[in-house]
Design an enzyme around this catalytic site. Structure first.
Site, PDB file in Angstrom:
ATOM      1  N   CYS A  94      38.297  -4.095  69.790  1.00  0.00           N
ATOM      2  CA  CYS A  94      38.801  -5.008  68.771  1.00  0.00           C
ATOM      3  C   CYS A  94      37.891  -4.869  67.554  1.00  0.00           C
ATOM      4  CB  CYS A  94      38.931  -6.448  69.272  1.00  0.00           C
ATOM      5  SG  CYS A  94      37.404  -7.298  69.649  1.00  0.00           S
ATOM      6  N   CYS A 144      42.426  -3.455  66.187  1.00  0.00           N
ATOM      7  CA  CYS A 144      41.471  -2.645  65.412  1.00  0.00           C
ATOM      8  C   CYS A 144      42.177  -1.722  64.441  1.00  0.00           C
ATOM      9  CB  CYS A 144      40.518  -1.866  66.316  1.00  0.00           C
ATOM     10  SG  CYS A 144      41.236  -0.477  67.197  1.00  0.00           S
ATOM     11  N   CYS A 150      40.669   3.322  65.480  1.00  0.00           N
ATOM     12  CA  CYS A 150      40.443   3.926  66.782  1.00  0.00           C
ATOM     13  C   CYS A 150      40.880   5.395  66.760  1.00  0.00           C
ATOM     14  CB  CYS A 150      41.221   3.159  67.849  1.00  0.00           C
ATOM     15  SG  CYS A 150      40.703   3.565  69.506  1.00  0.00           S
TER      16      CYS A 150
END
Length: 136
Positions: free
Chosen positions: A11, A85, A89
């Protein structure tokens, strides 16, 4: 899936949702799953309300520290679960990616964090049943 699957929870701040999910998976999976968590912009400490909510269900995450998301952590994980996120990522072929749309506990009181915690527990139990079907 390898004999000991590895899961990375991501996150933004690695202070609430991903820490609660990692806490549940460590607790429920015991030593049968390798658990990591990280944040795209890690905070300074784990959200105190998330710590309190997890203590209510017998899981202590107070000793955890937010960690920065690294390419190595993603590469070393079989399953990568993002929780808001965004595009931070990195994507690698052969990895399983899941996105868990969950409210952010940041700035919330305990009454708002409990349902988030309970949904994370439900999803983590379902994930564990997929990763270790013979262990149920």
């Amino acid at each position: 899936m390898p004999e000991k699957p590895s899961v990375l929870f991501v996150c933004v701040h690695n202070a609430g949702r991903s820490q609660m999910a990692a806490g549940f998976l460590r607790h429920l999976g015991a030593d049968r799953v390798e658990v990591r968590s990280a944040g795209s912009i890690p905070g300074n400490q784990v959200n105190r309300v998330a710590v309190e909510a997890m203590k209510e269900v017998g899981i202590d995450i107070a000793d955890q520290q937010p960690k920065v998301l690294t390419t190595e952590a993603v590469q070393a994980s079989d399953v990568v679960i993002t929780m808001g996120c965004g595009d931070a990522c990195p994507i690698f072929p052969g990895k399983r990616y899941l996105d868990w749309a969950l409210d952010d506990p940041a700035g919330q009181g305990i009454d708002a964090v409990r349902p988030i915690r309970d949904e994370i527990e439900r999803r983590t139990r379902a994930l564990l049943a997929e990763l270790l079907p013979d262990a149920q």
